[in-house]
Every structure is written in structure tokens, then in C-alpha cells.
Design a protein around this motif. Sequence first.
Motif, PDB file in Angstrom:
ATOM      1  N   ASN A   1       1.103  -1.274   0.269  1.00  0.00           N
ATOM      2  CA  ASN A   1       0.093  -0.575   0.015  1.00  0.00           C
ATOM      3  C   ASN A   1       1.044   1.202  -0.363  1.00  0.00           C
ATOM      4  N   PHE A   2       2.315   1.289  -0.978  1.00  0.00           N
ATOM      5  CA  PHE A   2       2.883   2.402  -0.481  1.00  0.00           C
ATOM      6  C   PHE A   2       2.241   3.692  -1.122  1.00  0.00           C
ATOM      7  N   ALA A   3       1.666   3.335  -2.404  1.00  0.00           N
ATOM      8  CA  ALA A   3       0.931   5.290  -2.701  1.00  0.00           C
ATOM      9  C   ALA A   3       0.813   5.761  -1.507  1.00  0.00           C
ATOM     10  N   ASN A   4      -0.531   4.948  -0.711  1.00  0.00           N
ATOM     11  CA  ASN A   4      -1.107   5.761   0.766  1.00  0.00           C
ATOM     12  C   ASN A   4       0.198   6.038   1.833  1.00  0.00           C
ATOM     13  N   ASN A   5       0.847   4.976   1.972  1.00  0.00           N
ATOM     14  CA  ASN A   5       1.299   4.820   3.115  1.00  0.00           C
ATOM     15  C   ASN A   5       2.933   5.367   3.479  1.00  0.00           C
ATOM     16  N   GLY A   6       3.355   5.237   1.900  1.00  0.00           N
ATOM     17  CA  GLY A   6       5.127   5.056   1.817  1.00  0.00           C
ATOM     18  C   GLY A   6       5.986   4.518   2.174  1.00  0.00           C
ATOM     19  N   PHE A   7       5.611   3.341   2.613  1.00  0.00           N
ATOM     20  CA  PHE A   7       6.716   2.505   3.846  1.00  0.00           C
ATOM     21  C   PHE A   7       7.352   1.340   2.471  1.00  0.00           C
ATOM     22  N   LEU A   8       8.544   1.679   3.482  1.00  0.00           N
ATOM     23  CA  LEU A   8       8.960   1.025   2.374  1.00  0.00           C
ATOM     24  C   LEU A   8      10.186  -0.856   3.439  1.00  0.00           C
ATOM     25  N   TYR A   9      10.997  -1.440   2.319  1.00  0.00           N
ATOM     26  CA  TYR A   9      11.317  -2.266   3.195  1.00  0.00           C
ATOM     27  C   TYR A   9      13.216  -2.182   3.285  1.00  0.00           C
ATOM     28  N   ILE A  10      14.134  -2.215   3.982  1.00  0.00           N
ATOM     29  CA  ILE A  10      15.286  -2.556   3.183  1.00  0.00           C
ATOM     30  C   ILE A  10      16.374  -4.136   3.616  1.00  0.00           C
ATOM     31  N   ALA A  11      16.921  -4.571   3.783  1.00  0.00           N
ATOM     32  CA  ALA A  11      17.731  -5.511   4.684  1.00  0.00           C
ATOM     33  C   ALA A  11      19.165  -4.695   4.769  1.00  0.00           C
ATOM     34  N   PHE A  12      20.054  -4.747   6.371  1.00  0.00           N
ATOM     35  CA  PHE A  12      21.189  -4.456   5.361  1.00  0.00           C
ATOM     36  C   PHE A  12      22.078  -4.771   6.998  1.00  0.00           C
ATOM     37  N   THR A  13      23.819  -5.123   6.719  1.00  0.00           N
ATOM     38  CA  THR A  13      24.213  -5.442   7.581  1.00  0.00           C
ATOM     39  C   THR A  13      24.851  -3.978   8.759  1.00  0.00           C
TER      40      THR A  13
END
Length: 351
Positions: free
Chosen positions: A89-101
Motif C-alpha cells: 500500500n506504498f502509494a498511500n502509506n509511503g513505507f518501504l523495507y530494507i535489509a542491511f548488515t
Amino acid sequence: MRDLIKYLFCITLYLPIFPVFSQTEIIVNGLQIPWAITDIGKQRFLITERAGRIILVELQNKTKKVVLRLPQVIAKSESGLLGIDTDKNFANNGFLYIAFTHYDKKKNLVNALAKLYWDESTSTLHFHKILLDNVEGARWHNGGRVKVGQDGHIYWSTGDATNPDLAQDLTSLNGKILRISTDGTIPTDNPFNNYIYSYGHRNVQGLAWHPTNNQLYATEHGPSGIPKLNCCQDEINQIHKGANYGWPIITGSQSKTNLQTPIIHSGNDTWAPSGMTIPTTGKWQHNIIFTGLRGQSIYQATITQLKAYFTNQFGRIRDIIEAKDKQLYFITNNQSEDEGYDKLVKIITVP
């Protein structure tokens, strides 16, 4: 039928693979060890760079700029800032997810899954919070692919962190495909009442769902360079909830009760497969398309054949997506910070 598909796939691995050259367009140069792409709409991509930067690319004017730096990221060999994907629902909430070390308090390498927020009003990206942390990390085999499924949950591939036994250990989150709710909790229908969705993986670096039946597929690095095991056995697997994919008990076409054999593997060749997509339209519609690092190609897999494209034209190829405009874009990953070396490329004409 499943055994027949495996048989046909394996036969084609021994057929000649001829590179076919297609028309492409370089959108931007000067990326520094990019790892993953996601489309945020309005002809804009976000691209992760392993050293800890996230780059905004504007396709129309072919520009790029850094929109977020993550100083906590530790980039060593294969570790660093890895996968990225948008919320359903990115278009409405703007959230993204990433993985990192990053380092834990004892200076051990660990992997984390985090939530970001894109502010459309200011075109800025912000760190929101950690969802899951302290998954064992290493210089190699961190997995790192992040994809949001049609069910709205986050799927995160983790490597075995160079400890193969972790892949079979259901108390460890390493060597797995994890499934996480967007608030960081465990989905109630996960198979083991924890974050684990499937296990027995060595180093999964690509995830994609088939657009007609929502079947999940994954690319996985095989044991190249390990004398006691069959080289090289890179894999494409059909992922089922709760299934065991055999690492390190079986590799390649080997089989054992209750262990999953890949639908396709590289035999004695090395693809070093990474990002993948299954296009919804065009000449490659519903084919498995995946990138090769060592293979320096984009591979097209169908039930009856495997073909390589762009071989040795762009060097190592890390990720590929079908964007919202239904075009295919890929990034190179040539392990160099030289300005102009790594690129975002659009495929103009599919072979």
C-alpha cells in the motif's frame, strides 16, 4: 508433471547457450556497487548501494541523487545494504523495507530488516524503525533479498553466514526465507510459529511470484569452490511453505525424502544468480528471468529451455525488475566504486 519439468529443465542445461544481443538504453551511470531496485511510481526508482546509500533515479530526465545514507551499514565482501521493496500500500502509506548488515554491541556482523518512510510531499526518504535484528551475519552468505508478497507480508532471504548447519536449524533464522508482518510480528499462519517460511537454503538472492498463480520462486547460490561438494549447482527453486530445500544435505539434482530438489540447476557451470522477475507481459511473459553475477548474463528460463542474454556485455548483473511501465530494467554490480562503472539499464527490445 513436476518431475517432467525438472527433467526438461536439466536437459536444457547441457544444450549450447548462445548470447543474443538486444537493444538497451543506459539510464544512469556512476552507481557504486548497487544491489537492488524498487519502483516508487511516477517514473522513479530507488536503488540501494552496498556501502549504505539509497539513490533516487528519475527516469524521464535520467538523473540520480542520494536520498538516504545509513552510516550504521557495514559493507565487507558480500555484506552491506542489500534488498529493498515497497509496501503493498506504498502509494498511500509511503513505507518501504530494507535489509542491511551492521555490527552488534560485541562487534559481530548481524543482519537487520528495517522500515523506511518516503515523504511524497518533500520527496525525502527517512529511516523509520528496525523490524527484525540480530540475524547472524558474515562477510559472505547474507542472502539479503527483500520482497513484499501479494499477501502484504515481507519475505526476506537470509544466508547461512558461512555456517551450513544453520540452514537446517529451525531455532536459527539463517539459511531461510523469512516471512514477517509489516509491523515486525510473526504472521499467525507461518509454518513453525516463528519467522521461518522455508529452510535448508545456502544463499538465496532472488525472489519472485508467478503472476497467474502466485507461486513463489527463488534463486540460490550453490557450493562453488567447496572441494567436498559438487560444484557448482546454482539453483532455481519453487518455494513452498514449510519445505526443506536440503542445504547442506543435498545439492543439484540429488534427492532425499522430504527434501526439495531444484526445478533447475547450473550443473558444473556457475551463474551466481541474484535478482529475478517474472514479467506479466511481453515476449518474456510468465518466464523466469534472473540475473547472473559470475555468469555475467540475464537468463530466461522456460519449461523447455534456458537462454542467456547480454553475456559479457555489462559484466556482473545484480538485479532486474519489471517496472510499473511494464518495461524491464537491470543494474550491474561490478564491485567497483569508479564513477561511471555501474549502471541502470533499460531493455528496449526483448529478444
